[in-house]
Design a protein around this motif. Structure first.
Motif, PDB file in Angstrom:
ATOM      1  N   ASN A 143      -8.959   3.055  -5.890  1.00  0.00           N
ATOM      2  CA  ASN A 143      -7.688   2.356  -5.658  1.00  0.00           C
ATOM      3  C   ASN A 143      -7.504   1.976  -4.188  1.00  0.00           C
ATOM      4  O   ASN A 143      -6.369   1.811  -3.717  1.00  0.00           O
ATOM      5  CB  ASN A 143      -6.528   3.251  -6.102  1.00  0.00           C
ATOM      6  CG  ASN A 143      -6.596   3.632  -7.564  1.00  0.00           C
ATOM      7  OD1 ASN A 143      -6.216   2.864  -8.440  1.00  0.00           O
ATOM      8  ND2 ASN A 143      -7.102   4.835  -7.839  1.00  0.00           N
ATOM      9  N   GLU A 144      -8.603   1.795  -3.486  1.00  0.00           N
ATOM     10  CA  GLU A 144      -8.561   1.615  -2.030  1.00  0.00           C
ATOM     11  C   GLU A 144      -7.600   0.514  -1.597  1.00  0.00           C
ATOM     12  O   GLU A 144      -6.839   0.667  -0.632  1.00  0.00           O
ATOM     13  CB  GLU A 144      -9.966   1.324  -1.511  1.00  0.00           C
ATOM     14  CG  GLU A 144     -10.049   1.140  -0.009  1.00  0.00           C
ATOM     15  CD  GLU A 144     -11.480   0.902   0.464  1.00  0.00           C
ATOM     16  OE1 GLU A 144     -11.650   0.688   1.682  1.00  0.00           O
ATOM     17  OE2 GLU A 144     -12.407   0.920  -0.373  1.00  0.00           O
ATOM     18  N   SER A 145      -7.605  -0.611  -2.290  1.00  0.00           N
ATOM     19  CA  SER A 145      -6.791  -1.748  -1.849  1.00  0.00           C
ATOM     20  C   SER A 145      -5.295  -1.499  -1.998  1.00  0.00           C
ATOM     21  O   SER A 145      -4.480  -2.221  -1.417  1.00  0.00           O
ATOM     22  CB  SER A 145      -7.178  -3.000  -2.631  1.00  0.00           C
ATOM     23  OG  SER A 145      -6.859  -2.857  -4.011  1.00  0.00           O
ATOM     24  N   ARG A 146      -4.911  -0.498  -2.783  1.00  0.00           N
ATOM     25  CA  ARG A 146      -3.498  -0.214  -3.012  1.00  0.00           C
ATOM     26  C   ARG A 146      -3.013   1.023  -2.264  1.00  0.00           C
ATOM     27  O   ARG A 146      -1.883   1.469  -2.478  1.00  0.00           O
ATOM     28  CB  ARG A 146      -3.229  -0.056  -4.512  1.00  0.00           C
ATOM     29  CG  ARG A 146      -3.508  -1.346  -5.293  1.00  0.00           C
ATOM     30  CD  ARG A 146      -3.133  -1.217  -6.751  1.00  0.00           C
ATOM     31  NE  ARG A 146      -3.396  -2.459  -7.472  1.00  0.00           N
ATOM     32  CZ  ARG A 146      -2.559  -3.490  -7.550  1.00  0.00           C
ATOM     33  NH1 ARG A 146      -1.391  -3.431  -6.937  1.00  0.00           N
ATOM     34  NH2 ARG A 146      -2.877  -4.573  -8.238  1.00  0.00           N
TER      35      ARG A 146
ATOM     36  N   SER B 128     -10.548   2.511   5.329  1.00  0.00           N
ATOM     37  CA  SER B 128      -9.232   1.879   5.360  1.00  0.00           C
ATOM     38  C   SER B 128      -8.105   2.819   4.929  1.00  0.00           C
ATOM     39  O   SER B 128      -6.926   2.483   5.078  1.00  0.00           O
ATOM     40  CB  SER B 128      -9.218   0.645   4.451  1.00  0.00           C
ATOM     41  OG  SER B 128      -9.358   1.024   3.091  1.00  0.00           O
TER      42      SER B 128
ATOM     43  N   PRO C 190       0.816  -1.219   0.000  1.00  0.00           N
ATOM     44  CA  PRO C 190       0.000   0.000   0.000  1.00  0.00           C
ATOM     45  C   PRO C 190       0.851   1.270   0.000  1.00  0.00           C
ATOM     46  O   PRO C 190       1.800   1.407   0.781  1.00  0.00           O
ATOM     47  CB  PRO C 190      -0.824  -0.131   1.276  1.00  0.00           C
ATOM     48  CG  PRO C 190      -0.945  -1.610   1.486  1.00  0.00           C
ATOM     49  CD  PRO C 190       0.376  -2.159   1.058  1.00  0.00           C
TER      50      PRO C 190
ATOM     51  N   GLU D 109      -2.267   3.059   1.361  1.00  0.00           N
ATOM     52  CA  GLU D 109      -2.125   3.174   2.802  1.00  0.00           C
ATOM     53  C   GLU D 109      -2.827   4.446   3.271  1.00  0.00           C
ATOM     54  O   GLU D 109      -3.467   4.471   4.309  1.00  0.00           O
ATOM     55  CB  GLU D 109      -0.646   3.234   3.177  1.00  0.00           C
ATOM     56  CG  GLU D 109      -0.371   3.510   4.655  1.00  0.00           C
ATOM     57  CD  GLU D 109      -0.620   2.315   5.549  1.00  0.00           C
ATOM     58  OE1 GLU D 109      -0.599   2.482   6.778  1.00  0.00           O
ATOM     59  OE2 GLU D 109      -0.851   1.215   5.014  1.00  0.00           O
TER      60      GLU D 109
END
Length: 387
Positions: free
Chosen positions: A221-224, A248, A184, A226
């Motif tokens: 791009n939430e999963s990528r 998140s 992330p 931080e």
């Protein structure tokens, strides 16, 4: 016997200033648990080498890494090679940034410290690159950062603000760049208060419209991600931004005026710390974050609020000159042997500014050797004809 130094006052006269005793801030050689804490640490110039502005500056690598070890001893991690005031024209070129990232990440790994590193497009030589070329430049740097074992901070791109024609261009570039993130990343939203040439970034000159684009980018791009480093120097906007982001995705405050309340939070949301001011105030900030980890919010607020006047002076407009203060304070504190910057910009703050910063740092007990700090302040004043 206390050390006394003659300092200029606001009306131009000189008056005695009695140095405070240094504060013995406790070391904290592990990262904090309640917040992620990163300093945009300065780079130490090699003042012995020949240097001409506009050419890649000579760097004292040993002193630069030693200063990072000082930060690590207080639990402060580093955001390496990400500051726009030290990279690009007049500062570090991409080859120097790569060496800094390599050395900084290795030092952080050895210390067990938190570390991220800046990835941008400053290696581009084309004055009018295409969006594809900008993506390629970004991904080259992201891949390098990750190959060293650190997450990337996606820096604002001067090439992109010149090439993009719409918000969709920004969304597409960031989507393609973040697709390369194998851990992330942090995206830096840098406002015009720090860099006026970024006016219109995200496809809009209005902050609210730009925020819509950044929020869309974060959701897509939430999963990528931080988090987002928010450097707009607007506390209320940062709070609104936090509320709109996916849960998140962290917000890393870049507000060097109101960081206490933003990091403390409102019970529902809080910011993390990725701040230039953590470079000079690391010992005090460490004690504050240790208090926060222990559940002592009042102690955290008291200590951090005591540093705000120092930060406000250091980041007074134009805020992009703040690194003068970090280098000045490091020199006064004995962390380096000279008051020179890698960009040659040490003369961009007035003697009155430096004097007030000196006073405020002394009030915080930041100088381990008050006699040395007073002597060095006297050297600066004498060079300016004020002794």
């Amino acid at each position: 016997m206390p050390t006394i130094v003659r300092l200029p006052t606001a009306n131009g006269t000189l008056a005695d200033h009695t140095m405070h005793a240094p504060v013995e801030y406790a070391r904290h050689p592990t990262p904090f648990s309640s917040r992620t804490v990163l300093a945009a640490a300065h780079v130490v110039a090699d003042a012995r080498a020949d240097y001409q502005p506009g050419i890649a500056p000579p760097i004292d690598w040993e002193a630069t890494i030693t200063f990072r070890q000082h930060l690590f001893s207080y639990g402060i991690g580093i955001a390496e090679a990400m500051d726009t005031t030290e990279r690009g024209p007049g500062g570090l070129d991409w080859n120097q940034a790569k060496e800094l990232i390599c050395l900084g990440v290795a030092a952080a790994r050895e210390a067990g410290a938190a570390v991220v590193a800046g990835a941008g497009t400053d290696q581009l030589s084309d004055a009018a690159p295409t969006l594809d070329a900008i993506v390629d430049a970004y991904t080259e740097q992201v891949d390098w950062v990750q190959s060293q074992g650190a997450p990337a901070v996606i820096r604002a791109s001067h090439a992109l603000v010149g090439a993009a024609r719409s918000a969709d261009d920004y969304l597409e570039v960031y989507r393609r760049v973040l697709a390369h993130a194998d851990r992330p990343a942090i995206v830096h939203w840098l406002g015009t208060g720090f860099d006026p040439t970024l006016d219109g970034y995200w496809g809009h000159r209005g902050v609210e419209d730009a925020m819509d684009v950044v929020v869309t980018m974060a959701r897509d791009n939430e999963s990528r991600l931080e988090g987002i480093k928010f450097s707009l120097l607007d506390e209320e906007l940062e709070k609104e931004f936090r509320r709109r982001l996916p849960a998140s995705v962290k917000v890393f405050t870049g507000d060097d005026y109101g960081y206490t309340d933003l990091i403390l939070g409102d019970g529902a949301h809080h910011s993390h710390g990725l701040l230039g001011v953590l470079d000079p105030i690391a010992p005090a900030a460490s004690t504050a974050f240790a208090a926060l980890d222990a559940g002592n919010e009042e102690g955290f607020a008291r200590i951090m609020n005591s540093t705000i006047p120092f930060a406000v002076k250091m980041f007074e407009a134009p805020a992009d000159r703040y690194k003068v203060g970090t280098v000045f304070t490091a020199w006064l504190s004995g962390h380096q042997d000279h008051f020179r910057m890698v960009t040659g910009r040490e003369g961009l703050r007035s003697l009155q500014h430096l004097t007030e910063l000196f006073r405020l740092g002394d009030e915080l007990g930041l100088y381990p050797d008050p006699e040395l700090a007073a002597h060095r302040m006297g050297v600066v004043l004498a060079a300016g004809g004020l002794r």
